[in-house]
Write an enzyme that holds these catalytic residues in place. Structure first.
Site, short mmCIF file in Angstrom:
data_model
loop_
_atom_site.label_atom_id
_atom_site.label_comp_id
_atom_site.label_asym_id
_atom_site.label_seq_id
_atom_site.Cartn_x
_atom_site.Cartn_y
_atom_site.Cartn_z
N SER A 1 -9.91 1.70 2.69
CA SER A 1 -9.03 2.56 1.92
C SER A 1 -7.97 1.81 1.14
O SER A 1 -7.38 2.37 0.23
CB SER A 1 -8.34 3.55 2.86
OG SER A 1 -7.47 2.86 3.76
N SER B 218 -10.14 -0.89 6.74
CA SER B 218 -9.56 -0.67 5.41
C SER B 218 -8.89 -1.88 4.77
O SER B 218 -8.52 -1.81 3.60
CB SER B 218 -8.55 0.46 5.47
OG SER B 218 -9.24 1.67 5.38
N LYS C 145 0.86 -1.18 0.00
CA LYS C 145 0.00 0.00 0.00
C LYS C 145 0.90 1.24 0.00
O LYS C 145 1.94 1.24 0.69
CB LYS C 145 -0.89 -0.04 1.25
CG LYS C 145 -1.96 1.06 1.32
CD LYS C 145 -2.90 0.83 2.50
CE LYS C 145 -3.98 1.88 2.63
NZ LYS C 145 -4.92 1.60 3.75
N1 GLN Z 1 -13.26 3.79 6.21
C1 GLN Z 1 -12.67 4.18 7.45
C2 GLN Z 1 -12.26 5.61 7.37
O1 GLN Z 1 -12.57 6.23 6.42
C3 GLN Z 1 -11.53 3.28 7.78
C4 GLN Z 1 -10.27 3.66 7.07
C5 GLN Z 1 -9.12 2.76 7.44
O2 GLN Z 1 -9.30 1.69 8.02
N2 GLN Z 1 -7.93 3.24 7.12
O3 GLN Z 1 -11.64 6.14 8.23
#
Ligand code: GLN
Length: 487
Positions: free
Chosen positions: A155, A179, A80
């Site tokens: 994400s 995410s 990532k």
């Molecule tokens: N969707 C969640 C957020 O927007 C989790 C994001 C994540 O786990 N990095 O914060």
């Protein structure tokens, strides 16, 4: 060759060992596939071809010398793009870091290199890992390999899409509120968030430090288990990393789960659940019964508060973590500022995207004097209650199951103008981050449009062996994992 790319790491490793193919050939084939299809997917921000081929060459040299290979040596992997790899760009999909070149390796990167795992590139993500659909990247959106008009989840959307489309066999993501698990579920693969502190976060660009964990994506549970083994372990450079021995998770994958108490989370089986998802989870429950598990109903009464708690704590932490991006030391600096204050404000106004700014503002507000007690402190107290819910639940059940998400992947653009609707996507995943427990998503079927559905499994802290065991048994009793996106 594309046939071998579609195989799990365990089979690719055999092909390497039996000299059916060289590691350089396998890496090159994966790079070719990325070049061929990634324009449609947008899963990669950049490729790290040289590092990948150099590593693959070392694998081939080892094979030629007849030496034993480290776990996952020669298996194509994507990082990532919020994890540092020396000499390559680490952008977090943000304009503010667009030209930032890593001066050091993250600990997980170093571990991968030590195990001779070729790193092929940096996977796209929501800017600074903030989002659930991967539409918040400053550079380009990621498309779901099962339907290019749909989101891959976020994400870690690029990490998930690249594995689901067989561009790479493995990838790493970070999971702050879901995410890893959410995109794994939207893309029909395995994604796993370890216990908080199991994997070092040194060299991961911090989002919310009390919640962030790095974890594996793979097309099988076995591959995910092996990848977690490679990246786990204590690291003096991350004071939150746990000083406990790393287990060989793969050795317990086939343990009998007769009598295992599988808890079904009541609150996640009702409201807002799509029919197809509900059916898939009911099938999963039947499957566990057939495997000899005991099904128990579990209630997590404070789960309904988890999104509210998360969006106070995560934004508060990110407002502090992102303060370092001010144009002085890292990345972008506004070209025309008259004084220092203007340099700070313009740099941040021009460098951060709208979701990141929204969160910095929310977090700064929650921490400001007069509001700290009302929001931040309250959220911390509520977090303790969510954690306590799990303590109670794990007295009655060994693992917990639920859908990873109440719905399957949605159309690109469907929720991008409604942050609240987007935040609700994380209802099933966030509480595991609040409690620091491990969780994973494993393929559990398809909806009527052919989009993948994920089953989430949660376990108590440091019980990843049990988690992988329960997931592997389910995976092998079904054939969902053998179905791949047709791209
Ligand atoms: N969707 C969640 C957020 O927007 C989790 C994001 C994540 O786990 N990095 O914060």
């Amino acid at each position: 060759m594309n046939e071998l790319l579609r195989k799990p790491a365990s089979e690719q490793a055999k092909a390497l060992k039996n000299k059916e193919i060289s590691a350089v050939e396998l890496t090159q084939a994966a790079l070719n596939r990325i070049k061929e299809i990634d324009e449609k997917l947008g899963a990669f921000n950049s490729l790290t071809e040289e590092t990948a081929l150099e590593t693959a060459k070392k694998v081939d040299e080892k094979i030629a010398r007849g030496e034993e290979l480290p776990l996952l040596a020669g298996i194509p992997l994507a990082l990532k793009d919020n994890m540092n790899l020396i000499g390559s760009k680490t952008t977090a999909s943000s304009k503010i870091l667009e030209n930032f070149v890593s001066p050091f390796n993250a600990t997980i990167t170093q571990k991968l290199l030590d195990n001779l795992v070729p790193i092929l590139g940096k996977a796209n993500l929501d800017e600074f890992a903030m989002g659930s659909s991967n539409e918040n990247s400053a550079f380009k959106k990621v498309h779901n390999p099962w339907d290019l008009n749909k989101v891959p989840g976020g994400s870690s959307g690029g990490s998930a899409a690249s594995v689901a489309s067989c561009e790479v066999t493995l990838s790493l993501g970070s999971d702050t509120g879901g995410s890893i698990r959410l995109p794994a579920s939207f893309c029909g693969i395995v994604g796993m968030k370890p216990t908080y502190g199991r994997v070092s976060r040194y060299g991961l660009i911090a989002f919310a430090s009390s919640l962030d964990q790095i974890g594996p994506f793979a097309r099988t549970v076995e591959d995910a288990a092996n990848l977690l083994e490679v990246i786990s372990g204590h690291d003096p450079k991350d004071s939150t990393s746990l000083n406990l021995p790393v287990e060989h998770y793969a050795s317990s994958l086939n343990n009998d789960i007769k009598g295992l108490r599988v808890g079904v989370i009541k609150e996640l089986m009702s409201e807002g659940l799509s029919d197809d998802v509900q059916k898939a989870i009911e099938n999963a429950i039947e499957c566990y019964k057939k495997l000899g598990a005991e099904i128990v109903e579990i209630s997590l009464p404070n789960l309904k508060h988890s999104i509210g708690i998360y969006y106070i704590l995560a934004t508060a932490e990110c407002s502090s973590n992102l303060a370092r991006f001010d144009g002085v030391r890292y990345g972008y600096r506004t070209p025309d500022a008259k004084n220092l204050m203007e340099m700070y404000t313009k740099t941040r106004a021009e460098g951060f995207g709208p979701e990141v700014k929204r969160r910095i503002m929310l977090g700064t507000y929650a921490l400001s004097s007069g509001y700290y007690d009302a929001y931040y402190k309250k959220a911390q107290q509520m977090r303790a209650l969510v954690t306590q819910d799990f303590v109670e639940a794990f007295k009655k059940a060994d693992v917990l199951i639920s859908p990873t998400c109440p719905n399957t992947a949605f159309e690109l653009g469907a929720k991008s103008n409604d942050p609240l609707a987007m935040y609700l996507t994380d209802i099933a995943t966030i509480s595991a981050n609040l409690a620091g427990i491990p969780g994973l998503s494993v393929p559990a079927g398809f909806d009527t449009d052919g989009m993948p559905i994920g089953l989430q499994i949660l376990a108590p802290q440091l019980q990843e062996a049990k988690l992988f065991n329960a997931a592997h048994k389910f995976e092998q009793a079904n054939d969902y994992y053998t179905k791949l996106a047709n791209i």
